[in-house]
Write a protein that holds these residues in place. Structure first.
Motif, short mmCIF file in Angstrom:
data_model
loop_
_atom_site.label_atom_id
_atom_site.label_comp_id
_atom_site.label_asym_id
_atom_site.label_seq_id
_atom_site.Cartn_x
_atom_site.Cartn_y
_atom_site.Cartn_z
N GLY A 1 27.90 24.12 39.15
CA GLY A 1 27.66 22.79 38.61
C GLY A 1 27.49 22.71 37.12
O GLY A 1 27.41 21.61 36.56
N ASP A 2 27.47 23.84 36.44
CA ASP A 2 27.27 23.85 35.00
C ASP A 2 28.46 24.45 34.26
O ASP A 2 28.35 24.85 33.10
N GLY A 3 29.61 24.53 34.96
CA GLY A 3 30.79 25.13 34.35
C GLY A 3 30.86 26.62 34.54
O GLY A 3 31.73 27.28 33.96
N THR A 4 29.96 27.18 35.35
CA THR A 4 30.04 28.60 35.70
C THR A 4 30.37 28.73 37.18
O THR A 4 30.04 27.85 37.99
N PHE A 5 31.00 29.86 37.52
CA PHE A 5 31.48 30.08 38.88
C PHE A 5 31.20 31.52 39.29
O PHE A 5 31.02 32.40 38.44
N SER A 6 31.20 31.74 40.60
CA SER A 6 31.03 33.10 41.11
C SER A 6 31.87 33.26 42.37
O SER A 6 32.41 32.29 42.91
N VAL A 7 31.97 34.48 42.84
CA VAL A 7 32.74 34.83 44.04
C VAL A 7 31.77 35.02 45.20
O VAL A 7 30.73 35.68 45.05
N ASP A 8 32.08 34.44 46.35
CA ASP A 8 31.35 34.75 47.58
C ASP A 8 32.10 35.90 48.25
O ASP A 8 33.17 35.71 48.84
N PHE A 9 31.54 37.08 48.15
CA PHE A 9 32.24 38.28 48.61
C PHE A 9 32.34 38.37 50.13
O PHE A 9 33.08 39.18 50.66
N LYS A 10 31.61 37.50 50.84
CA LYS A 10 31.73 37.46 52.29
C LYS A 10 32.91 36.61 52.75
O LYS A 10 33.35 36.72 53.89
N LYS A 11 33.41 35.76 51.87
CA LYS A 11 34.46 34.82 52.25
C LYS A 11 35.79 35.05 51.54
O LYS A 11 36.83 34.57 52.00
N ILE A 12 35.79 35.77 50.43
CA ILE A 12 36.97 35.82 49.56
C ILE A 12 38.17 36.46 50.26
O ILE A 12 39.30 35.95 50.16
N LYS A 13 37.98 37.54 50.99
CA LYS A 13 39.12 38.25 51.57
C LYS A 13 39.87 37.38 52.58
O LYS A 13 41.10 37.28 52.55
N GLN A 14 39.13 36.74 53.50
CA GLN A 14 39.79 35.93 54.51
C GLN A 14 40.44 34.70 53.90
O GLN A 14 41.53 34.28 54.31
N ALA A 15 39.79 34.11 52.90
CA ALA A 15 40.37 32.93 52.23
C ALA A 15 41.68 33.29 51.55
O ALA A 15 42.65 32.51 51.58
N VAL A 16 41.75 34.46 50.93
CA VAL A 16 42.98 34.91 50.29
C VAL A 16 44.07 35.11 51.33
O VAL A 16 45.23 34.72 51.13
N ILE A 17 43.73 35.70 52.47
CA ILE A 17 44.71 35.90 53.55
C ILE A 17 45.24 34.56 54.04
O ILE A 17 46.45 34.38 54.22
N ASP A 18 44.36 33.60 54.25
CA ASP A 18 44.78 32.29 54.76
C ASP A 18 45.70 31.57 53.77
O ASP A 18 46.71 30.97 54.16
N LEU A 19 45.35 31.63 52.49
CA LEU A 19 46.18 30.97 51.47
C LEU A 19 47.52 31.68 51.33
O LEU A 19 48.56 31.02 51.21
#
Length: 577
Positions: free
Chosen positions: A499-517
């Protein structure tokens, strides 16, 4: 910063994505001060390459190749717009501060439109008797001025199969004949004087070098410039194994925003980095394995990938034409001719000194703004470098032939103007998937390591690099593709906005989201689903408010680099000849 500084409004019109101007930027021609600010978005760097180990013959050859590359700049000007050369000649007569600022920014963009500002004109509507459109024409100078897309498409579809293929081929332009009807003209005819000059220079370079593969390629490419048949020279380029590395000719189709059919001339004159090339050769051994494990229905996978397609790392000496315009190319994957890809795969060329300059000048300062302090330590050049390599590798993976209603086609033809965006995004996310796959298999332990730390470096570096790409604006295919990825991964919770212009990775979700995309991109290409591609772009090719906050913080960060080719200047200086 124009449309980088406010939420982007996108519309699909005439097959192109058009970005609205930011309210803070006034319409009309840019002033000296504005042009200087616009130019400062490209950090000046001195580009150097070690040529000390070249033979005397190769040093003589590279001088001729630099001379040839400068001819390519002329061709790029003409292909980008019919009146570009006349406008450039007129601009060079104005030595006032405004005239010099216009010359400088024109040459950076190879035309009167600012590439990273939605291809918006920075010139007055009329200059030296030349009318300048407010935005670069979608068809550039590949089609008759003012020709409607629908009319061109209807004409192409009315042609016999071979004539239609010629009209849609990379190396032809469409012109209006004396009778007002469309006709197809080969590049070898349209650009005959310049191509004759290029052929002469390449043959002279070939006569100097003592490297057999370079000599063969240069002679065959000289022949191709005159015959318009590039197939034999492209195969020779695939086999090029020389200390002097050269890519020269018509290749990428990004300038054709009407159909994405026509290739622009470019040149990269480089010196091979044998040490880094040897490190990367092992990727070629895993091409078929990666293809076999793509998140894609088995029926669409290629049972015979060009697994041993060459990969080289080079340090650039000189760039020209489409190879030195706006945002600098960090790597490329060629040729685009599907006939060669099916038989041999494609060749990946990594420009290491360009990548190092980008990393230092743009990605490091961006990381400090968009990642949380605890994640900034994960920024890693090897992860950045290797993902670019993976991006280029995975251009050669996935569907290259489609079959609809019993007819064979290609994703490029089926997806039309959406293809470049979908393909660039596919290469990004497939590359990310491939690195994660190879890490899990222990195949990258000597390159990126393995385990939690290696994964943190990979994904956090990729997250920061997403904003480096979005920093260019959304008129570029790479940036449009990146907008799709960022918004999709945010929706899946794999990227998290604070919400302040910073971001992070959710390492529990990133792999499956990349596969789906990845599955979505690959399936769109495999089925040639133009409607699905357009729908995806309409939904995701936007800058959302949280992302805009990050971009707003990046106002002082250069968008990219602007190289000064100091090694080329030294090689071509009279005292060195």
């Amino acid at each position: 910063m124009k449309h980088l500084l406010a939420p982007i409004v996108l519309a699909m019109a005439a097959g192109a994505v058009i970005a609205a101007d930011a309210p803070s930027v006034k319409p009309g021609p840019a002033s000296v001060a504005e042009l200087n600010v616009m130019a400062k978005r490209f950090a000046p760097v001195e580009l150097r390459a070690d040529t000390s180990k070249l033979s005397s013959g190769d040093r003589a050859a590279i001088v001729k190749l630099i001379e040839a590359a400068k001819v390519v700049d002329t061709l790029q000007l003409r292909q980008r717009w019919a009146h570009n050369e006349a406008l450039w000649a007129a601009l060079q007569k104005d030595n006032s501060p405004l005239g010099k600022a216009r010359q400088d920014y024109f040459w950076l963009n190879k035309g009167p439109w600012s590439i990273i500002d939605g291809n918006r004109s920075f010139m007055p509507a009329e200059y030296a008797g030349i009318n300048i459109p407010a935005r670069k024409p979608d068809g550039a100078n590949f089609y008759p001025a003012g020709a409607r897309k629908e009319a061109l498409e209807a004409w192409m579809n009315s042609l016999p199969a071979k004539e239609r293929e010629a009209a849609q081929w990379y190396f032809t332009v469409i012109r209006s004949g004396p009778d007002g009807k469309f006709r197809t003209v080969k590049y070898s005819e349209e650009y005959k004087p310049e191509l004759q000059q290029l052929a002469k220079l390449l043959r002279e370079a070939a006569s100097h070098t003592d490297n057999a593969s370079l000599k063969k390629f240069l002679n065959l490419r000289a022949d191709a410039f005159l015959s318009n048949d590039y197939l034999a020279s492209d195969f020779a380029w695939m086999d090029l194994d020389s200390p002097v590395d050269i890519t020269i000719g018509p290749y990428e189709t990004y300038n054709d925003e009407l159909f994405g059919y026509k290739a622009a001339f470019e040149a990269y004159v480089s010196v091979r980095d044998p040490k880094e090339t040897q490190k990367l050769n092992f990727f070629g051994k895993h091409m078929q394995e990666l293809e076999d494990n793509l998140p894609l229905d088995k029926q669409y996978k290629n049972p015979k990938v060009g697994a041993m397609a060459p990969m080289v790392v080079v340090n650039q000496v000189y760039g020209a034409g489409d190879g030195n315009m706006g945002v600098q190319t960090a790597a490329y994957n060629l040729p685009n001719d599907e006939r060669i890809i099916r038989e041999r795969g494609s060749k990946r060329v990594m420009l290491k000194n360009i990548q190092e300059a980008k990393f230092e000048s743009t990605l490091k300062p961006i990381t400090k703004l968009v990642l949380r302090p605890e994640d900034q330590k994960d920024l890693d050049f090897d992860s950045f470098f290797t993902h670019i390599l993976a991006h280029e590798i995975t251009h050669g993976l996935g569907p290259h032939v489609t079959r609809r209603n019993g007819k064979e086609s290609t994703p490029r033809q089926d997806l039309k103007e959406t293809y470049s965006t979908i393909e660039e995004a596919k290469a990004d996310v497939t590359g990310l998937w491939a690195l994660a796959y190879m890490m899990e298999k222990g195949q990258l332990k000597d390159t990126l390591g393995q385990g939690e730390l290696a994964e943190r470096k990979l994904y956090n570096t990729f997250l920061a690099s997403c904003f480096r790409t979005l920093h260019f604006g959304l008129t570029d295919s790479h940036a449009r593709g990146m907008a799709i990825q960022v918004n999709y991964l945010l929706d899946k919770g794999a990227f998290v906005s604070h919400g302040d212009g910073t971001f992070s990775v959710d390492f529990k979700k990133i792999k499956q989201a990349v596969i789906d995309l990845d599955r979505e991109f690959l399936t769109i290409e495999a089925t040639g689903d133009y409607t699905r591609a357009k729908s995806m772009m309409a939904r995701y090719v936007v800058i959302r408010p949280d992302v805009q906050k990050a971009l707003d913080k990046m106002k002082a960060v250069p968008n990219d680099i602007r190289p000064a080719f100091v090694t080329a200047a030294a090689l071509t200086a009279p005292a060195t000849r």
